[in-house]
Design a protein around this motif. Structure first.
Motif, mmCIF file in Angstrom:
data_model
loop_
_atom_site.group_PDB
_atom_site.id
_atom_site.type_symbol
_atom_site.label_atom_id
_atom_site.label_comp_id
_atom_site.label_asym_id
_atom_site.label_seq_id
_atom_site.Cartn_x
_atom_site.Cartn_y
_atom_site.Cartn_z
ATOM 1 N N TYR A 197 16.199 -1.475 -20.364
ATOM 2 C CA TYR A 197 14.882 -2.059 -20.158
ATOM 3 C C TYR A 197 13.815 -0.966 -20.166
ATOM 4 N N MET A 198 12.697 -1.294 -20.772
ATOM 5 C CA MET A 198 11.601 -0.335 -20.828
ATOM 6 C C MET A 198 10.863 -0.309 -19.497
ATOM 7 N N LYS A 199 10.640 0.897 -18.978
ATOM 8 C CA LYS A 199 9.910 1.085 -17.725
ATOM 9 C C LYS A 199 8.655 1.919 -18.007
ATOM 10 N N ALA A 200 7.632 1.714 -17.202
ATOM 11 C CA ALA A 200 6.383 2.458 -17.332
ATOM 12 C C ALA A 200 5.853 2.765 -15.944
ATOM 13 N N CYS A 201 5.246 3.925 -15.813
ATOM 14 C CA CYS A 201 4.709 4.365 -14.524
ATOM 15 C C CYS A 201 3.396 5.094 -14.763
ATOM 16 N N HIS A 213 0.813 -1.218 0.000
ATOM 17 C CA HIS A 213 0.000 0.000 0.000
ATOM 18 C C HIS A 213 0.843 1.264 0.000
ATOM 19 N N PHE A 214 1.953 1.269 0.697
ATOM 20 C CA PHE A 214 2.739 2.486 0.865
ATOM 21 C C PHE A 214 3.991 2.543 -0.001
ATOM 22 N N TYR A 215 4.356 1.436 -0.643
ATOM 23 C CA TYR A 215 5.610 1.455 -1.388
ATOM 24 C C TYR A 215 5.487 0.781 -2.754
ATOM 25 N N ALA A 216 5.117 -0.477 -2.772
ATOM 26 C CA ALA A 216 5.204 -1.250 -4.007
ATOM 27 C C ALA A 216 4.265 -0.722 -5.087
ATOM 28 N N ARG A 217 3.093 -0.263 -4.726
ATOM 29 C CA ARG A 217 2.134 0.148 -5.749
ATOM 30 C C ARG A 217 2.529 1.443 -6.450
ATOM 31 N N PHE A 218 3.503 2.167 -5.902
ATOM 32 C CA PHE A 218 3.974 3.396 -6.543
ATOM 33 C C PHE A 218 5.210 3.157 -7.398
ATOM 34 N N GLN A 219 5.758 1.960 -7.369
ATOM 35 C CA GLN A 219 6.949 1.665 -8.153
ATOM 36 C C GLN A 219 6.598 1.501 -9.624
ATOM 37 N N PRO A 220 7.500 1.894 -10.517
ATOM 38 C CA PRO A 220 7.270 1.623 -11.941
ATOM 39 C C PRO A 220 7.395 0.138 -12.227
ATOM 40 N N VAL A 221 6.861 -0.281 -13.359
ATOM 41 C CA VAL A 221 6.927 -1.679 -13.762
ATOM 42 C C VAL A 221 7.904 -1.805 -14.926
ATOM 43 N N THR A 222 8.534 -2.936 -15.006
ATOM 44 C CA THR A 222 9.412 -3.243 -16.139
ATOM 45 C C THR A 222 8.593 -3.969 -17.196
ATOM 46 N N VAL A 223 8.562 -3.397 -18.385
ATOM 47 C CA VAL A 223 7.750 -3.954 -19.468
ATOM 48 C C VAL A 223 8.527 -5.098 -20.105
ATOM 49 N N THR A 224 7.997 -6.291 -20.017
ATOM 50 C CA THR A 224 8.639 -7.476 -20.586
ATOM 51 C C THR A 224 7.869 -8.037 -21.771
ATOM 52 N N GLN A 225 6.660 -7.543 -22.015
ATOM 53 C CA GLN A 225 5.851 -8.011 -23.127
ATOM 54 C C GLN A 225 5.492 -6.833 -24.027
ATOM 55 N N ASN A 226 5.390 -7.124 -25.319
ATOM 56 C CA ASN A 226 4.933 -6.145 -26.315
ATOM 57 C C ASN A 226 5.836 -4.909 -26.382
ATOM 58 N N GLN A 227 7.124 -5.071 -26.080
ATOM 59 C CA GLN A 227 8.010 -3.910 -26.133
ATOM 60 C C GLN A 227 8.111 -3.334 -27.538
ATOM 61 N N ALA A 228 8.197 -4.192 -28.551
ATOM 62 C CA ALA A 228 8.331 -3.702 -29.922
ATOM 63 C C ALA A 228 7.083 -2.923 -30.349
ATOM 64 N N ALA A 229 5.912 -3.429 -29.979
ATOM 65 C CA ALA A 229 4.676 -2.738 -30.350
ATOM 66 C C ALA A 229 4.562 -1.396 -29.631
ATOM 67 N N GLU A 233 -3.646 -1.077 -23.815
ATOM 68 C CA GLU A 233 -3.838 -2.514 -24.026
ATOM 69 C C GLU A 233 -2.513 -3.259 -23.996
ATOM 70 N N ASN A 234 -1.471 -2.672 -24.594
ATOM 71 C CA ASN A 234 -0.162 -3.344 -24.599
ATOM 72 C C ASN A 234 0.501 -3.319 -23.229
ATOM 73 N N LEU A 235 0.249 -2.269 -22.433
ATOM 74 C CA LEU A 235 0.845 -2.186 -21.107
ATOM 75 C C LEU A 235 0.106 -3.034 -20.079
ATOM 76 N N ALA A 236 -1.101 -3.456 -20.404
ATOM 77 C CA ALA A 236 -1.849 -4.287 -19.464
ATOM 78 C C ALA A 236 -1.141 -5.618 -19.226
ATOM 79 N N GLY A 237 -0.376 -6.089 -20.222
ATOM 80 C CA GLY A 237 0.360 -7.338 -20.033
ATOM 81 C C GLY A 237 1.434 -7.234 -18.974
ATOM 82 N N ALA A 238 1.893 -6.027 -18.687
ATOM 83 C CA ALA A 238 2.901 -5.832 -17.634
ATOM 84 C C ALA A 238 2.259 -5.609 -16.274
ATOM 85 N N GLY A 239 0.954 -5.708 -16.201
ATOM 86 C CA GLY A 239 0.262 -5.519 -14.927
ATOM 87 C C GLY A 239 0.086 -4.067 -14.541
ATOM 88 N N LEU A 240 0.148 -3.146 -15.510
ATOM 89 C CA LEU A 240 0.025 -1.722 -15.221
ATOM 90 C C LEU A 240 -1.396 -1.262 -15.503
#
Length: 297
Positions: free
Chosen positions: A192-196, A28-44, A170-177
């Motif tokens: 590595y591609m990051k998204a926030c 609640h206080f830390y992990a949910r604010f971290q960016p995610v590393t995109v491992t799927q659909n990077q080319a798209a 739609e493409n970022l949903a695969g990274a859980g974002l």
């Protein structure tokens, strides 16, 4: 023995409660604010970013994309507070704006916003974007910009921006974002591609840390030593002082020499007031003088 089992069960229950509480606090206080590393659909995702009509003030560094819409308060604050820090670290900030589609029959964008978004996607005019964001949305009329409504070409451009935002989500949903705006996308030091989904300001520090951006930068109007820069004034061309108005010459006081022409008055030495003439004594009434046949006054 029974008491031992009871206390052991209570200790195990207490440990389980503490573990669940600690995990919840971490999420609640830390992990949910971290960016995610995109491992799927990077080319798209990269293809979508490259083909979009992004806006930038230049810089030539590693690109960082800020995606959002005009009325997003979080995006406006992120651009105002965080973009200067990222540019100070050599990052090229690229901004992609779109006009939100109607939702349940309610328009989420104005005609002026759609016209401006279409113009920005066609021209990528950074100066226009600055004027747009510096003006309150209620006061922006898009004067001089062709309308998007009623124009097939410009309406298609507005729809392309909406399709871009939908495909990106739609493409970022695969990274859980879960997409929230502003959406920030960049690459870290290892490539590595990051998204926030940086709608919460508690997420911004992770982006700065990943790009070695400073926590604060001095505003442009303040010098490096913290002293405000002197303002320039029109007139004699001197930035250190205000222009002094042209005044008529002051008559010299008694016993003082007249100042040379063009000399500035000496501060704190006001000219002495002119000396008033002493009032004259009243004239004496004439006395009557009598001659033999006439009386004169």
């Amino acid at each position: 023995m029974r008491r031992f089992f009871v206390w052991s069960a209570l200790a195990a229950l207490l440990g389980l409660i503490l573990a669940i509480g600690g995990f919840w606090a971490y999420q609640h206080f830390y992990a949910r604010f971290q960016p995610v590393t995109v491992t799927q659909n990077q080319a798209a995702i990269q293809r979508l970013l490259d083909e979009s009509s992004w806006l930038s003030a230049g810089g030539g560094g590693e690109p960082l994309y800020i995606i959002g819409y005009r009325d997003s308060a979080a995006m406006q604050r992120y651009e105002r507070e965080e973009a200067p820090k990222l540019r100070a670290a050599g990052v090229e900030v690229r901004i992609v704006v779109f006009a939100r589609a109607d939702r349940e029959g309610l328009a989420q964008s104005t005609a002026a916003e759609r016209a401006t978004v279409a113009e920005l996607w066609l021209t990528r005019d950074w100066t226009l974007y600055q004027r747009w964001t510096a003006t309150p949305s209620n006061n922006w009329t898009a004067a001089g910009i062709p309308a998007a409504d009623g124009s097939l070409a410009r309406t298609a451009v507005v729809d392309a921006g909406r399709a871009f935002a939908a495909s990106l989500s739609e493409n970022l949903a695969g990274a859980g974002l879960q997409t929230r705006y502003p959406l920030i996308i960049w690459r870290d030091r290892e490539g590595y591609m990051k998204a926030c989904a940086c709608s919460d300001s508690r997420s911004w520090a992770f982006v700065r840390d990943d790009l070695d951006a400073p926590d604060r930068v001095e505003p442009p109007s303040v010098a490096a030593d913290g002293v405000p820069a002197p303002m320039a004034y029109p007139g004699d061309g001197s930035p250190e002082s205000l222009p002094y108005p042209t005044l008529p010459p002051i008559p010299p006081a008694d016993g003082q020499a007249a100042p040379p022409p063009g000399a500035a008055p000496v501060p704190g030495n006001a000219p002495a007031p002119a000396r008033r003439a002493a009032p004259q004594a009243p004239r004496k009434a004439p006395e009557a003088k009598r001659t033999e046949d006439t009386t004169f006054f």
